[in-house]
Scaffold this motif. Sequence first.
Motif, mmCIF file in Angstrom:
data_model
loop_
_atom_site.group_PDB
_atom_site.id
_atom_site.type_symbol
_atom_site.label_atom_id
_atom_site.label_comp_id
_atom_site.label_asym_id
_atom_site.label_seq_id
_atom_site.Cartn_x
_atom_site.Cartn_y
_atom_site.Cartn_z
ATOM 1 N N LEU A 1 8.327 0.458 -3.763
ATOM 2 C CA LEU A 1 7.123 -0.376 -3.696
ATOM 3 C C LEU A 1 6.401 -0.102 -2.383
ATOM 4 N N ALA A 2 5.159 0.305 -2.471
ATOM 5 C CA ALA A 2 4.355 0.544 -1.265
ATOM 6 C C ALA A 2 3.838 -0.794 -0.750
ATOM 7 N N ILE A 3 4.332 -1.222 0.398
ATOM 8 C CA ILE A 3 3.948 -2.515 0.969
ATOM 9 C C ILE A 3 4.050 -2.452 2.479
ATOM 10 N N HIS A 4 3.070 -3.055 3.157
ATOM 11 C CA HIS A 4 3.083 -3.124 4.620
ATOM 12 C C HIS A 4 2.634 -4.512 5.052
ATOM 13 N N MET A 5 3.112 -4.949 6.195
ATOM 14 C CA MET A 5 2.631 -6.193 6.781
ATOM 15 C C MET A 5 1.242 -5.958 7.373
ATOM 16 N N LYS A 6 0.367 -6.945 7.209
ATOM 17 C CA LYS A 6 -0.973 -6.866 7.791
ATOM 18 C C LYS A 6 -0.957 -7.306 9.250
#
Length: 568
Positions: free
Chosen positions: A172-177
Amino acid sequence: MHDLSERPLIVQSDLVVLLDERKPAAQQARDKLVLFMDAVRRAGNIHTYQMTPLTLWNAAAAGISSDDIVGWLTEYGRYEVPFQAEATLRKLMGRYGKLWLSTDSGRLLLHGDPILMEELEHFKTIMGAVVQKHSAIAWEMNEKSRGSLKQELTRIGYPVIDLAGYHAGETLAIHMKEMTRSNRTFELRSYQQTAVDQYYKEGTVQGGSGVIVLPCGAGKTIVGIAALARLGRATLILTSNSTSVKQWQDELLDKTTLTEEQVGQYCGTLKQVRPVTIATYNILTHRKSKEAPFTHMKLFTERDWGLIIYDEVHLLPAPVFRMTADIQATRRLGLTATLVREDGCAEDVYSLIGPKQYDMLWKTAEAGSHIAAVSCTEIRVPLHNSSRMHYAQASTRAQIRIAAENPGKTPVVEQLLKEHRGKPTLIIGQYLSQLHELAVTLGAPVLTGEVPHTERQQLYERFKAGHISVLIVSKVANFAVDLPDAAVAIQLSGSFGSRQEEAQRIGRLLRPKAGHNRAWFYTIVTDETKEAEFAMKRQLFMLEQGYKYERVTVSTADNVLAGEAAAQ
C-alpha cells in the motif's frame, strides 16, 4: 532512607507488596511498582500490589531485569525481601527469552533451554502439537498451532517469544502528511515516534506484534496511523463502535496521503472492503443465532492484510481472540489506555497480540502538557430516606442498583453544575431509567444506545460546537468518543468495580484544553453501601497512575457538601 520504619513497602513471600501511602517515599516506590505489578486492593492508606507471571514478563519485555526488581524492593522495603518471593520472581523472569518460535523451510520450530524443554514434556497440551523432535532443544510443531501454542505456554507459565516472522501482505502506497487539510503543520510528538519505533523494531525480538499503552487524548490513533504508514501494507483496523470508525477514517484522510477510495468502513449498512478497512468488534461477532457461524469473520481473510490494528485492545471479545490465534503470521498492533481486563483475559492479549511495547504513565503525559490536568473528587452521599428500608430488605444485586440510583445524588449534580456553569460537562451513568429521569430534571439531552447513530453524531457535534453545555451519556461514551472540549465529568453510577471503565471515563476529559488545560472528574457514591466498596476498587488504576481522589462528604439528607468545596 536510613530509618527502616519510614520505608513504604512491605514485601510478602506470596509476591504481594503493601504500599503505605503515609511514608515520605511512597510516590517514588509507586512509580517503580507499576512497572512490574498490578494494584489489586486499597484499604485506607495501604495499597496492595500483586506480582504475576504476566506483569513480570511484560517488565522483562521492557528491559527490566530481576536484579532491578529485587533492588527496588530492597531500597523501599521496610524488611528484607523474603527468600521465597525473590526465588519465585527470579524463576518466572528467568523463563522469559528461554523459549522461542522460528520457521525453517515452512516448518514451525519451538526452541528452548534444555531444562525448560524437558519440563514441557510433562504437559499433554504442548506435546499434542509436536510433529517431530529434531533435538533436545528444537521441536517441530504443528504449523496451525502457532496461536494456540502461545496461549497454552503462557497459561502454564512458560512465555515464548515469537520469531517465526510475518508474511508481507498487500503493498500500500501511503505517507504521512506534513500539512493537514486544515492547513496546519503536523508531526509526530517525540513519544509517539518512540512508540512506533518500539513497535516496529524490524528484525528484533518482538518486532511486528505488541501493545502500545497511551493515556486517552495522547494520540493512540496517530500512533496506529504512523505504524501503518511505516509498514506500507493493506491494513484491517478493528475498533469499538461506529463513531470510532468514522474518527479513524477522518484521521487517515487528514494525516496521510490515502484517498477516500482507499479507506473503507465495515459497519452498519456499509460493507466496504478496501486497502485500509475499519470495522467494529460488534459486527465481527454478529451471528443469526448462538449455533450459527459468525457472519463477518471472513473479513480477516478477504484481503491479504499486512497489519491488523486492534483499537481499545482490552475490549477484544472471545470470538476475535479465537480468530487472532489463527492469523499469527500477520503483524498485529494493540492500542489501549489501560491493559486492565476484569475478565482475566490479559494473558490472551499478551500471547496473541504481543507484550507491551510502550507504556506511558498518565502523569508523565500530563507533566508534558500532552493531556489535561484532571482533579478527581469522590463525593459520598447518604442513602436517601425513601430508599433505606428497600435497601435493607433487598438482595445483594438489588442493593447495588438501589445505591447507584440513590435520589440523593441529584441535588449534588445540580450543585456541581452551578459551580462549573458554562464548562462543557458530561454526566455519565449505568442505568437508563436514572439517566432519563435526570434529563427531565435538568432539561438536558440524553445519549444512550437507544439513540440512532445519526442523531447520536448530531449530539456530539452540538456538544463540540458549544451549543450544548451539558450532555447526559450512558456507557456508549466510555470508549473511542472524541469530545475534546469536555472539561467536567460527573459519574453517577458505573459497572461495579471496573477499573478500566473508571479510566476510560476520566479519559473523556484528557484532551488538552486551551488556556488553563484543567479538567474535573466527580464520582458520586452512596456512603455505607456496596457502591462505596466498588468505588475503592474502581479508583485503583488511576491511583497507580499517580492521581489522588479528594473525598468530600454530604453531611445531611439535604445534600449540603461538608468540608472543602469541590474545585472551582
